[in-house]
Design a protein around this motif. Structure first.
Motif, mmCIF file in Angstrom:
data_model
loop_
_atom_site.group_PDB
_atom_site.id
_atom_site.type_symbol
_atom_site.label_atom_id
_atom_site.label_comp_id
_atom_site.label_asym_id
_atom_site.label_seq_id
_atom_site.Cartn_x
_atom_site.Cartn_y
_atom_site.Cartn_z
ATOM 1 N N VAL A 96 0.849 -1.194 0.000
ATOM 2 C CA VAL A 96 0.000 0.000 0.000
ATOM 3 C C VAL A 96 0.884 1.242 0.000
ATOM 4 O O VAL A 96 1.730 1.409 0.881
ATOM 5 N N LEU A 97 0.681 2.078 -1.003
ATOM 6 C CA LEU A 97 1.400 3.345 -1.130
ATOM 7 C C LEU A 97 0.427 4.487 -0.857
ATOM 8 O O LEU A 97 -0.558 4.643 -1.571
ATOM 9 N N ARG A 98 0.693 5.277 0.153
ATOM 10 C CA ARG A 98 -0.166 6.408 0.495
ATOM 11 C C ARG A 98 0.450 7.737 0.068
ATOM 12 O O ARG A 98 -0.252 8.678 -0.271
ATOM 13 N N ASN A 99 1.772 7.786 0.072
ATOM 14 C CA ASN A 99 2.494 9.018 -0.236
ATOM 15 C C ASN A 99 3.776 8.634 -0.959
ATOM 16 O O ASN A 99 4.549 7.807 -0.467
ATOM 17 N N ASP A 100 3.997 9.208 -2.141
ATOM 18 C CA ASP A 100 5.178 8.813 -2.917
ATOM 19 C C ASP A 100 6.433 9.587 -2.547
ATOM 20 O O ASP A 100 7.483 9.434 -3.175
ATOM 21 N N GLY A 101 6.345 10.433 -1.522
ATOM 22 C CA GLY A 101 7.514 11.169 -1.070
ATOM 23 C C GLY A 101 7.836 12.393 -1.888
ATOM 24 O O GLY A 101 8.815 13.099 -1.601
ATOM 25 N N VAL A 102 7.026 12.679 -2.895
ATOM 26 C CA VAL A 102 7.228 13.867 -3.718
ATOM 27 C C VAL A 102 6.078 14.844 -3.515
ATOM 28 O O VAL A 102 6.285 16.024 -3.234
ATOM 29 N N VAL A 103 4.852 14.337 -3.667
ATOM 30 C CA VAL A 103 3.654 15.154 -3.474
ATOM 31 C C VAL A 103 2.665 14.367 -2.617
ATOM 32 O O VAL A 103 2.304 13.247 -2.964
ATOM 33 N N ARG A 104 2.249 14.967 -1.513
ATOM 34 C CA ARG A 104 1.250 14.335 -0.663
ATOM 35 C C ARG A 104 -0.135 14.517 -1.273
ATOM 36 O O ARG A 104 -0.460 15.573 -1.814
ATOM 37 N N CYS A 105 -0.957 13.482 -1.181
ATOM 38 C CA CYS A 105 -2.309 13.564 -1.718
ATOM 39 C C CYS A 105 -3.215 14.362 -0.783
ATOM 40 O O CYS A 105 -2.982 14.448 0.421
ATOM 41 N N GLN A 106 -4.245 14.932 -1.356
ATOM 42 C CA GLN A 106 -5.222 15.659 -0.561
ATOM 43 C C GLN A 106 -6.053 14.681 0.279
ATOM 44 O O GLN A 106 -6.112 13.488 -0.015
ATOM 45 N N PRO A 107 -6.685 15.174 1.356
ATOM 46 C CA PRO A 107 -7.357 14.291 2.324
ATOM 47 C C PRO A 107 -8.349 13.285 1.750
ATOM 48 O O PRO A 107 -8.354 12.133 2.208
ATOM 49 N N PRO A 108 -9.195 13.614 0.756
ATOM 50 C CA PRO A 108 -10.117 12.591 0.249
ATOM 51 C C PRO A 108 -9.400 11.391 -0.363
ATOM 52 O O PRO A 108 -9.857 10.244 -0.218
ATOM 53 N N VAL A 109 -8.275 11.641 -1.027
ATOM 54 C CA VAL A 109 -7.520 10.560 -1.647
ATOM 55 C C VAL A 109 -6.846 9.706 -0.580
ATOM 56 O O VAL A 109 -6.839 8.465 -0.662
ATOM 57 N N GLU A 110 -6.272 10.364 0.429
ATOM 58 C CA GLU A 110 -5.666 9.600 1.525
ATOM 59 C C GLU A 110 -6.709 8.716 2.201
ATOM 60 O O GLU A 110 -6.424 7.561 2.546
ATOM 61 N N ARG A 111 -7.912 9.239 2.375
ATOM 62 C CA ARG A 111 -8.963 8.448 3.028
ATOM 63 C C ARG A 111 -9.356 7.251 2.157
ATOM 64 O O ARG A 111 -9.602 6.157 2.667
ATOM 65 N N ALA A 112 -9.395 7.432 0.848
ATOM 66 C CA ALA A 112 -9.717 6.320 -0.049
ATOM 67 C C ALA A 112 -8.688 5.201 0.096
ATOM 68 O O ALA A 112 -9.042 4.017 0.168
ATOM 69 N N VAL A 113 -7.408 5.574 0.132
ATOM 70 C CA VAL A 113 -6.355 4.569 0.318
ATOM 71 C C VAL A 113 -6.519 3.883 1.675
ATOM 72 O O VAL A 113 -6.390 2.655 1.794
ATOM 73 N N ASP A 114 -6.820 4.660 2.708
ATOM 74 C CA ASP A 114 -6.986 4.095 4.056
ATOM 75 C C ASP A 114 -8.174 3.144 4.116
ATOM 76 O O ASP A 114 -8.135 2.120 4.814
ATOM 77 N N ILE A 115 -9.254 3.476 3.406
ATOM 78 C CA ILE A 115 -10.427 2.598 3.364
ATOM 79 C C ILE A 115 -10.048 1.241 2.792
ATOM 80 O O ILE A 115 -10.417 0.184 3.334
ATOM 81 N N VAL A 116 -9.306 1.263 1.701
ATOM 82 C CA VAL A 116 -8.906 0.006 1.069
ATOM 83 C C VAL A 116 -7.970 -0.777 1.984
ATOM 84 O O VAL A 116 -8.125 -1.994 2.165
ATOM 85 N N ARG A 117 -7.008 -0.098 2.591
ATOM 86 C CA ARG A 117 -6.071 -0.793 3.468
ATOM 87 C C ARG A 117 -6.801 -1.444 4.643
ATOM 88 O O ARG A 117 -6.538 -2.612 4.977
ATOM 89 N N LYS A 118 -7.737 -0.734 5.238
ATOM 90 C CA LYS A 118 -8.478 -1.288 6.366
ATOM 91 C C LYS A 118 -9.287 -2.513 5.944
ATOM 92 O O LYS A 118 -9.342 -3.526 6.661
ATOM 93 N N ALA A 119 -9.919 -2.421 4.775
ATOM 94 C CA ALA A 119 -10.704 -3.560 4.289
ATOM 95 C C ALA A 119 -9.817 -4.781 4.071
ATOM 96 O O ALA A 119 -10.207 -5.914 4.387
ATOM 97 N N LEU A 120 -8.630 -4.559 3.544
ATOM 98 C CA LEU A 120 -7.690 -5.663 3.332
ATOM 99 C C LEU A 120 -7.243 -6.266 4.666
ATOM 100 O O LEU A 120 -7.214 -7.496 4.836
#
Length: 556
Positions: free
Chosen positions: A325-349
C-alpha cells in the motif's frame, strides 16, 4: 472590425457540423438544458424517467455481460440497445460537451445488419455499443481524428486505414464508435479542453475537472452513454478520467491490445508506449472486454502485440495474497479525500484476514517523473506546438511548459542522447524489478492522482502526474477502482502540514473541503508487467471487500 483567428473560424464551422449530427428527436429543450446546467451533480441522469423510458433505463444501466446475454438470446434487439445508448450519449453530450464526431448513421446501419442477418456469427461482444476516444480512426474518409487540434479538424486525405482495434471489435460483434469522445489539445493535458471542441464538464461537479486525456470516456461512462469505452494511456490518460468518473478501467502493458492505426501527437516515440484499454461502470464489463480482445488473437493483425492468450486463475495458491500500500510517494502528498480512499482500502484488506498487507516503499518517483518528461519532449516539442501555432491557437496554461521546450534551443536532442535516456530507463526498470521482487508483493494499491478530481484549470499550477507516470515508465499493468466521494465533513485540512517542495505546497494549499466535496476518490491497483489477468483478479477481490460497506458510497 477585428479579424477572427483561423482556429476560431475552424471551430465555429466544426461545432455546427457536430450539432447537425445529433438526431433531432434527442435534442433537449431549453428548459431541460437549463435544469441540467443548474445542477451541480448530474450523475442521476441515467436513471431519470424524465429523460428515459423504463426500458431504456434498464438497458443503459446494464453491464456489458448482461447486454450481450440479452442480445445473443434475442431478448433485446441490437437496434434497441444501440438506440438506447445513442440517446444516452446525446443527452450526456448536451449536458457536458463530451463528444467529438458522432457516427450515428453507421452505428445504426451496423446494428440493423446484425439484427437482420440471422446467419451472422454472434461474437463475444455481440450487439455491444463501444465508444471510442477521438484518436481512433473509424470511417476515416468521413470523420476526423482531430485530437482537439483545429489544424486536424478535417477528415484525413488520403484516408488512413481504420484502427486495427476498431475492425477487431466489429469482428467480435460489437458496435464500435457510435460516438467518439473529447480529449484535451493533442492529448497532452489532464484538463478536458481544446480550441476545436471546447471544454468538457464533469458530471460530478461543475467546478471539478473530468480529467484527461480520455476525457470524454470518463464522462460518458459515468452518464451511461456506453457500456464500455476505450481510452489510451501514456502517462495516466485512462486512469485519471476513469477514477474521476467513478469508473473501473485497465491500463495494460504494451503488447496486449492492438494500437496500430490510432493517431497520436507523439507518433514514433517508443520508449514509453501508448496503450489502450477499457473504461466501464462495472468491473465485469472491463474483464469481458479484455478477454474478448485478447481472445481474438490481435498479434495476427498488429505486429506489436504479444502472442499471449487470456489466462484465468492467476491468484496465488497455498499462501495469502500479499499487497503493498502506497499512500504518499515522497514527492507530493495527496489531498485528504484521496488519503482516506487509500486508508479505506487498506483497512478492508487488513480486516479481511486473507491478505498480508505491507507498506510499499516508493522507488525513485521524482527521478522517474523527471525522466519521463525528458523522454516525451526529446523531439524538442516540435510535433504538437507546430499544429497549435498553424491556426494561431492560444496556448493553455497547462501546456506552457511544453511550449517552453519547443522554443528553447538544443531541446531536440540527438540520437546518441536519446539512447542514453533509454539506457537510463532500462537501468531504472531493472532496479525497480529487483525492488518489486524483493518485496514479494502480488500487487500495489496506490493513489491515481493527488486530487479527488482537480478543480478545473488548477492543474497548470501544480502539474504532478507522478502517481501514474511511474507505472507507464515501467510498463506495468494498472487498474482503477472507485472507492468513495470527497466529504467536507470528514476530509479536513491538516493545517500543520509542512510541504516538501513547491508543487507539494501548491497541491496542499489548493485543497478546500467545500470545493472538492463530492469528487470521486478512487485508487489504482498495480500489477507486474503483462499481468493483466492477475491485476483484474486482485481488483475483483478488493472490490468484493468494499461493496456494501457503509463508508463506500455508491457511484452513478
Amino acid at each position: 472590425m477585428a479579424t477572427v483567428p483561423p482556429y476560431q473560424q475552424i471551430s465555429q464551422q466544426k461545432l455546427k457540423e457536430r450539432d447537425a449530427q445529433i438526431p433531432t428527436e434527442y435534442l433537449l429543450t431549453s428548459g431541460q438544458l437549463s435544469q441540467l446546467n443548474s445542477q451541480h451533480n448530474i450523475t442521476h441522469l441515467p436513471r431519470s424517467e424524465e429523460f428515459f423510458t423504463p426500458a431504456e433505463i434498464t438497458i443503459i444501466n446494464s453491464s456489458a455481460p448482461t447486454i450481450v446475454a440479452k442480445t445473443s438470446a434475442g431478448e433485446w434487439s441490437v437496434q434497441e440497445v444501440t438506440e438506447a445508448f445513442i440517446k444516452a450519449a446525446m443527452i450526456a453530450h448536451q449536458a457536458t460537451n463530451c463528444l467529438t464526431e458522432i457516427p450515428i448513421p453507421e452505428a445504426r446501419a451496423l446494428a440493423k445488419s446484425l439484427d437482420t442477418t440471422p446467419t451472422a456469427p454472434r461474437g463475444p461482444l455481440y450487439g455491444l455499443p463501444i465508444s471510442l476516444k477521438d484518436c481512433f480512426n473509424i470511417y476515416p474518409s468521413v470523420y476526423s481524428t482531430s485530437l482537439g487540434l483545429t489544424a486536424w479538424s478535417a477528415a484525413q486525405s488520403p484516408a488512413p486505414p481504420e484502427s486495427i482495434l476498431v475492425t477487431l471489435l466489429r469482428d467480435l460483434g460489437a458496435i464500435p464508435g457510435h460516438v467518439k469522445t473529447n480529449v484535451p489539445t493533442g492529448m497532452m493535458m489532464i484538463e478536458g479542453q481544446n480550441r476545436l471542441w471546447g471544454q468538457t464538464l464533469s458530471p460530478f461537479s461543475k467546478v471539478l475537472s473530468p480529467g484527461g486525456s480520455s476525457t470524454g470516456e470518463g464522462v460518458l461512462g459515468a452518464l451511461r452513454g456506453a457500456p464500455i469505452g476505450v481510452g489510451t494511456d501514456l502517462g495516466g490518460s485512462i486512469r485519471v478520467p476513469a477514477s474521476w468518473g467513478g469508473l473501473y478501467s485497465l491500463k495494460p502493458s504494451s503488447g496486449r491490445f492492438p494500437v496500430m492505426g490510432a493517431r497520436g501527437g507523439l507518433s514514433g516515440q517508443r520508449a514509453i508506449s501508448m496503450v489502450n484499454g477499457p473504461i466501464a461502470a462495472e468491473l465485469e464489463s472491463v474483464r469481458m472486454y479484455c478477454k474478448a480482445v485478447v481472445g481474438a488473437e490481435p498479434w495476427r493483425y498488429d505486429p506489436g502485440c504479444v502472442p499471449i492468450p487470456w489466462r484465468e486463475g492467476q491468484m496465488p495458491v497455498g499462501r495469502k495474497l500479499r499487497i503493498g500500500v502506497l499512500r504518499n510517494d515522497g514527492v507530493v502528498r495527496c489531498q485528504p479525500p484521496v488519503e482516506r480512499a487509500v486508508d479505506i482500502v487498506r483497512k478492508a484488506l487488513e480486516d479481511s484476514g486473507e491478505v498480508e498487507v505491507v507498506g510499499w516503499e516508493p522507488f525513485k518517483h521524482a527521478e522517474i517523473t523527471t525522466l519521463v518528461g525528458r523522454i516525451i519532449t526529446a523531439d524538442g516539442g516540435h510535433n504538437v506546438p507546430g499544429l497549435i501555432n498553424a491556426t494561431q491557437e492560444p496556448w493553455y496554461d497547462s501546456m506552457l511548459p511544453y511550449k517552453a521546450v519547443s522554443t528553447s534551443p538544443d531541446t531536440d536532442i540527438p540520437t546518441s542522447a536519446m539512447w542514453e535516456l533509454q539506457h537510463l530507463q532500462s537501468t531504472l526498470q531493472k532496479e525497480h524489478l529487483d525492488h518489486w521482487r524483493a518485496s514479494g508483493v502480488d500487487a500495489v494499491i496506490a493513489p491515481v492522482a493527488p486530487w479527488a478530481a482537480v478543480r478545473r484549470g488548477a492543474s497548470a499550477k501544480m502539474p504532478y502526474m507522478g502517481y501514474t507516470f511511474v507505472w507507464n515508465f515501467h510498463d506495468y499493468v494498472a487498474a482503477t477502482l472507485p472507492v468513495t466521494l470527497a466529504d467536507r465533513s470528514v476530509d479536513l485540512r491538516d493545517e500543520g502540514y509542512v510541504p516538501l517542495n513547491e508543487i507539494d505546497r501548491a497541491v496542499w494549499e489548493d485543497y478546500e473541503p467545500d470545493v472538492y466535496h463530492g469528487g470521486p476518490a478512487g485508487v489504482q491497483v498495480i500489477g507486474g508487467r503483462l499481468e493483466e489477468e492477475k491485476c483484474l483478479e486482485v481488483v475483483e477481490f478488493v472490490d468484493s471487500l468494499l461493496r456494501g460497506k457503509a463508508y463506500v458510497l455508491a457511484f452513478c
